[in-house]
Design a protein around this motif. Structure first.
Motif, short mmCIF file in Angstrom:
data_model
loop_
_atom_site.label_atom_id
_atom_site.label_comp_id
_atom_site.label_asym_id
_atom_site.label_seq_id
_atom_site.Cartn_x
_atom_site.Cartn_y
_atom_site.Cartn_z
N ASN A 88 7.50 -12.93 -7.49
CA ASN A 88 6.91 -12.78 -8.55
C ASN A 88 6.07 -11.61 -8.29
OD1 ASN A 88 7.89 -15.37 -9.59
ND2 ASN A 88 6.21 -16.52 -8.67
N MET A 89 5.93 -10.87 -9.57
CA MET A 89 5.11 -9.60 -9.52
C MET A 89 4.64 -9.43 -10.82
SD MET A 89 6.81 -6.89 -6.76
CE MET A 89 7.44 -7.46 -5.02
N ASP A 90 3.25 -9.14 -10.90
CA ASP A 90 2.86 -8.71 -12.30
C ASP A 90 3.11 -7.00 -12.48
OD1 ASP A 90 0.79 -7.37 -10.67
OD2 ASP A 90 -0.37 -9.12 -10.78
N PRO A 91 2.95 -6.46 -13.57
CA PRO A 91 3.36 -5.02 -13.77
C PRO A 91 2.67 -4.17 -12.79
CG PRO A 91 3.10 -6.08 -15.87
CD PRO A 91 2.71 -7.33 -14.96
N ALA A 92 1.09 -4.66 -12.67
CA ALA A 92 0.33 -3.63 -11.76
C ALA A 92 0.87 -3.39 -10.58
CB ALA A 92 -1.12 -3.90 -11.71
N THR A 93 1.44 -4.64 -9.94
CA THR A 93 1.71 -4.61 -8.45
C THR A 93 3.14 -3.96 -8.48
OG1 THR A 93 0.85 -6.77 -7.92
CG2 THR A 93 2.60 -6.16 -6.73
N ILE A 94 3.98 -4.11 -9.56
CA ILE A 94 5.22 -3.31 -9.25
C ILE A 94 5.11 -1.78 -9.40
CG2 ILE A 94 7.46 -2.92 -10.77
CD1 ILE A 94 7.25 -5.91 -11.75
N ALA A 95 4.21 -1.18 -10.15
CA ALA A 95 3.76 -0.12 -10.67
C ALA A 95 3.11 0.52 -9.41
CB ALA A 95 2.82 0.11 -11.63
#
Length: 364
Positions: free
Chosen positions: A143-150
């Motif tokens: 699971n990853m939120d957008p800020a982590t992916i970015a």
């Protein structure tokens, strides 16, 4: 056979072929009659563009040529940027692109196969989630939120046990393995769609201008197949690719509102249907303005809408006839079904089909 299938079967009749040769005789008559051998189409149709469409184009080409045995469709999956350039130069009758043309490019009207000062059509016929893929031993999903992916793809997050990753993956044993982020080396519509998502959902992290060219560091690979191969053959690697190419690699469930959503055709279709058409375009230019920031339950916002781009009016009659027939087949129930099986796309909705059908009919 329902009314939706009947309306789409009529589109296939434009190609001079029966929608389903296995239908009962009364159904075949309703669909326009005839059989595979009745097709009078002949000639070679040349297209080029998005490598994300490769599996879908192979299925569409096979299906269309079976219905029209005297035709040949050649599609070069050279990438969206290369495909648009080829179409502009007149080297192809149609293009596949993971990004629609800019209004400025359309207003310039420089498309080699088209009659000067006529419009183009852009049909979102290939709708697919972009999967965030990774190769990390013992881990199949994160699971990853957008800020982590970015943060991973800008190079700010550098190891797999970073607190930002661990925070949304309780109970998962994460190693201190370095992260190698893999991106497209070539100009890519997949890159543009991925960057657009990150820019919209994590603007404090992803501060680069959105384009088809990769703005940060990392390891580069050519085309979709190159990214997948590099992630597959590496250790601690992560990349992004059309979901049909994800294979057995690990994938990321992305944060949407209060939930994490895995990619699927259904979730991709949900975000597309909830998004409006882009403003300022011609009637047959069906570019869609995706709502990447939606928090509706069950939507997957990292979606690639790959377009089929063609002339409204061609310089050559054969190119117009073949393009009209081929695009009509692609948007039909049969065309969408074979691509769903081959590439995992989300079939276009009936509402979108009606607009796409009108665009195809405008070709002359």
């Amino acid at each position: 056979m329902n009314s939706t299938r009947l309306s789409r079967a009529a589109v296939i009749a434009v190609a001079g072929a029966l929608f389903l040769s296995s239908c009962a005789a009364n159904e075949a008559d309703t669909a326009g009659g005839g059989s595979e051998s009745d097709s009078t189409l002949s000639g070679t149709l040349v297209g080029a563009g998005a490598s994300s469409q490769a599996a879908g184009q192979q299925a569409w080409t096979a299906g269309f040529q079976e219905l029209n045995p005297d035709t040949t469709v050649e599609y070069d999956p050279s990438g969206s940027g290369a495909g648009r350039d080829t179409f502009i130069a007149g080297g192809s009758s149609f293009a596949g692109s993971d990004a629609a043309f800019d209004l400025e490019e359309i207003e310039a009207g420089e498309f080699g196969s088209c009659v000067p000062d006529t419009g183009i059509i852009e049909i979102p016929a290939y709708i697919s989630p972009i999967a965030v893929i990774f190769n990390l031993e013992g881990v199949d999903s994160l699971n990853m939120d957008p800020a982590t992916i970015a943060g991973i793809f800008t190079g700010d997050i550098t190891t797999w046990n970073d607190p930002a990753i661990a925070a949304t993956n309780e109970g998962v044993e994460l190693p201190d393995t370095p992260i190698t982020a893999v991106h497209r080396a070539d100009e890519s519509g997949t890159t543009e769609n991925f960057a657009e998502y990150l820019s919209a959902t994590a603007p404090d992290v992803w501060d680069a201008e959105v384009s088809g060219d990769w703005p940060y560091g990392g390891e580069a690979a050519n085309q979709t197949t190159g990214v997948v191969d590099t992630v597959t053959n590496g250790t601690g690697t992560i990349g992004y690719a059309d979901a049909s190419q994800a294979g057995d690699l690990g994938t990321v469930a992305v944060g949407v509102g209060d939930e994490f959503v895995e990619y699927s055709a259904e979730a991709a279709a949900a975000i597309v249907d909830a998004s409006p058409f882009s403003e300022g375009r011609g009637e047959n230019d069906l570019a869609i303005e995706l709502d990447r920031t939606s928090t509706e339950s069950g939507v997957y916002p990292i979606v690639l809408i790959s377009y089929l781009i063609a002339c409204e009016e061609y310089n050559e009659a054969e190119a117009a006839e073949l393009t009209k027939a081929y695009l009509g087949y692609i948007i039909s129930d049969e065309g969408q079904a074979v691509a769903e099986e081959a590439a995992g796309i989300a079939p276009i909705s009936e509402t979108l089909f009606e607009r796409a059908s009108a665009a195809v009919e405008s070709i002359q």
